[in-house]
Design an enzyme around this catalytic site. Structure first.
Site, PDB file in Angstrom:
ATOM      1  N   ASP A   1       0.862  -1.181   0.000  1.00  0.00           N
ATOM      2  CA  ASP A   1       0.000   0.000   0.000  1.00  0.00           C
ATOM      3  C   ASP A   1       0.901   1.234   0.000  1.00  0.00           C
ATOM      4  O   ASP A   1       1.616   1.497   0.966  1.00  0.00           O
ATOM      5  CB  ASP A   1      -0.904  -0.007   1.240  1.00  0.00           C
ATOM      6  CG  ASP A   1      -1.996   1.051   1.170  1.00  0.00           C
ATOM      7  OD1 ASP A   1      -2.146   1.679   0.106  1.00  0.00           O
ATOM      8  OD2 ASP A   1      -2.704   1.242   2.176  1.00  0.00           O
TER       9      ASP A   1
ATOM     10  N   ASP B   1      -2.394   2.077  -6.565  1.00  0.00           N
ATOM     11  CA  ASP B   1      -1.255   2.086  -5.640  1.00  0.00           C
ATOM     12  C   ASP B   1      -1.292   0.968  -4.618  1.00  0.00           C
ATOM     13  O   ASP B   1      -0.588   1.036  -3.619  1.00  0.00           O
ATOM     14  CB  ASP B   1      -1.200   3.428  -4.920  1.00  0.00           C
ATOM     15  CG  ASP B   1      -2.395   3.645  -4.000  1.00  0.00           C
ATOM     16  OD1 ASP B   1      -3.507   3.267  -4.396  1.00  0.00           O
ATOM     17  OD2 ASP B   1      -2.211   4.169  -2.884  1.00  0.00           O
ATOM     18  N   GLU B   2      -2.072  -0.056  -4.849  1.00  0.00           N
ATOM     19  CA  GLU B   2      -2.266  -1.098  -3.842  1.00  0.00           C
ATOM     20  C   GLU B   2      -2.400  -2.444  -4.526  1.00  0.00           C
ATOM     21  O   GLU B   2      -3.057  -2.570  -5.564  1.00  0.00           O
ATOM     22  CB  GLU B   2      -3.525  -0.788  -3.031  1.00  0.00           C
ATOM     23  CG  GLU B   2      -3.850  -1.760  -1.934  1.00  0.00           C
ATOM     24  CD  GLU B   2      -5.158  -1.404  -1.241  1.00  0.00           C
ATOM     25  OE1 GLU B   2      -5.565  -2.164  -0.344  1.00  0.00           O
ATOM     26  OE2 GLU B   2      -5.796  -0.387  -1.603  1.00  0.00           O
TER      27      GLU B   2
END
Length: 451
Positions: free
Chosen positions: A47, A166-167
């Site tokens: 994350d 983004d994860e």
């Protein structure tokens, strides 16, 4: 037979793409490391830290150390700054700044120190942090950085499940087979992300996805948390129940009334009391998850499940006729995406954020916004990728909502409006090809839902 025994006897997924999946607390069958021991499953949850805001601070060094808020608003940035300054001068600052539109997409850790969070209305964020630097989102830039991230993730595992830009989850089982300690693999992963993007990530590594996700949040920012096999329940036990994904404010309040505040208390709570409050199946699921038990596979992405577009209005509206041109534009964008990706949709839905017309609205910290989110959906007899069809359906549902909630009478106002499609079918599967772009509500069914 006990519940854990039954769980251990379940068979792995027959899907060969999940060849590294194994059941909870069990070794991966038929695989071993160089030392001859069976490989154990490891899942990483990556994350990125305040991703959008961090990209802005990286690209513009003058922003480093400042409270940066990324939020698209129809108001000019100078106007937002002026409104925030004026509100800050009041002897009793309001709970939110009237007239400010937009939602926080990302907040730097400097802004988070003031209580600003992602998904918070900008009208509230500017009360908490009047001197915040508000920037419009540069989503093309964020997608470029996300591509860099995906290349790095692929270096560490062939099985990657992106959750957002983004994860992601990474199955590190085979990576650990090389003999390196799992912590060293996590350190290398974080170092490669920093080397490639100049951004930090928080990483949780655990025997399953659920615990990995929780672990990644325990030492933010720039954290690395390893949860060893057999310690899952002990690591989760002291955490508040809200740390468990899926437990929101309502469930947390219901648990509080039962005297349950931590995941350890939830894991050992009386099963009958939980079942009476939540139903037997949901109660059992809550307790399994509170113990850190999860056998969900790391699943690479497949076809999209839905496509939607939405917009926060510059002015709250109640007249459906003024909303329909916006609806038509959104429907056109959805249809163009369908056509570009080669899909047709069987279901069309709309989403509205409704606010009461009276001016005395109050901020509720447990919610991501004020107002009520309402949706309507309609199932078509024939899948479509036509913008006109999507609009026809959406406009009809808007008229239905307007009548049911009193839009026309001015009792409710619309702050946000969205259009989406679901139940997607590849165009190539349809016979004959989709020339059947029929208009809406022909032998279909319409189902209202609201949250």
């Amino acid at each position: 037979m006990g519940q854990r025994q039954r769980q251990r006897q379940r068979q792995p997924s027959p899907n060969p793409s999940f060849y590294m999946v194994y059941m909870y607390d069990q070794p991966v069958t038929g695989q071993s490391n160089p030392h001859g021991r069976p490989a154990r499953r490891w899942v990483a949850h990556v994350d990125m830290d305040a991703f959008f805001a961090s990209v802005e601070q990286r690209d513009d060094p003058a922003l480093r150390g400042l409270p940066v808020v990324v939020a698209n608003s129809p108001l000019p940035l100078d106007t937002l700054r002026h409104m925030a300054e004026q509100a800050a001068k009041l002897p009793h600052p309001p709970e939110y700044i009237r007239g400010v539109r937009g939602v926080v997409a990302s907040a730097s850790y400097e802004a988070r120190a003031f209580g600003v969070r992602s998904a918070m209305p900008l009208a509230r964020a500017l009360v908490l942090c009047p001197h915040a630097v508000v920037l419009p989102g540069r989503f093309e830039r964020y997608r470029q950085v996300a591509e860099q991230l995906r290349r790095v993730w692929a270096e560490f595992s062939p099985v990657v499940e992106p959750v957002s830009l983004d994860e992601a989850y990474l199955d590190l089982t085979n990576s650990q087979q090389a003999g390196d300690p799992i912590r060293l693999i996590g350190e290398r992963l974080k170092a490669r992300i920093l080397e490639e993007t100049a951004l930090t990530a928080s990483v949780g590594i655990a025997p399953n996805k659920l615990v990995a996700k929780i672990a990644s949040d325990l030492q933010k920012p720039d954290g690395l948390v390893i949860v060893e096999h057999g310690t899952e329940a002990a690591v989760l036990a002291p955490l508040h129940v809200r740390a468990l994904p899926g437990i929101g404010p309502r469930t947390a309040e219901a648990l509080r009334l039962l005297g349950i505040a931590t995941l350890g208390e939830l894991a050992t709570a009386d099963e009958h009391n939980l079942a009476a409050a939540f139903g037997a199946d949901h109660a059992a699921s809550l307790q399994r998850r509170a113990r850190g038990e999860d056998d969900a596979p790391v699943q690479p992405p497949g076809d999209p499940r839905s496509i939607s577009r939405e917009v926060t209005l510059a002015e709250d509206l109640s007249d459906p006729e003024r909303l329909k041109p916006i609806l038509r534009s959104l429907a056109g964008r959805v249809a163009r995406t369908l056509q570009k990706q080669g899909f047709c949709a069987r279901c069309v839905y709309i989403k509205l954020r409704l606010l009461p017309a009276n001016p005395h609205r109050t901020w509720r910290p447990e919610r991501s916004d004020y107002g009520r989110l309402m949706s309507r959906q309609h199932t078509l007899p024939v899948p479509t990728d036509s913008g006109q069809t999507v609009y026809d359906v959406a406009a009809r549902m808007l008229d239905q909502v307007a009548q049911s909630v009193g839009l026309c009478e001015g009792r409710q106002l619309v702050r946000l409006i969205g259009v989406g499609v679901a139940s997607l079918v590849p165009t190539t599967y349809l016979l004959p090809p989709v020339a059947l772009r029929q208009s809406a509500f022909q032998d279909g069914t319409s189902t209202p839902t609201s949250t």
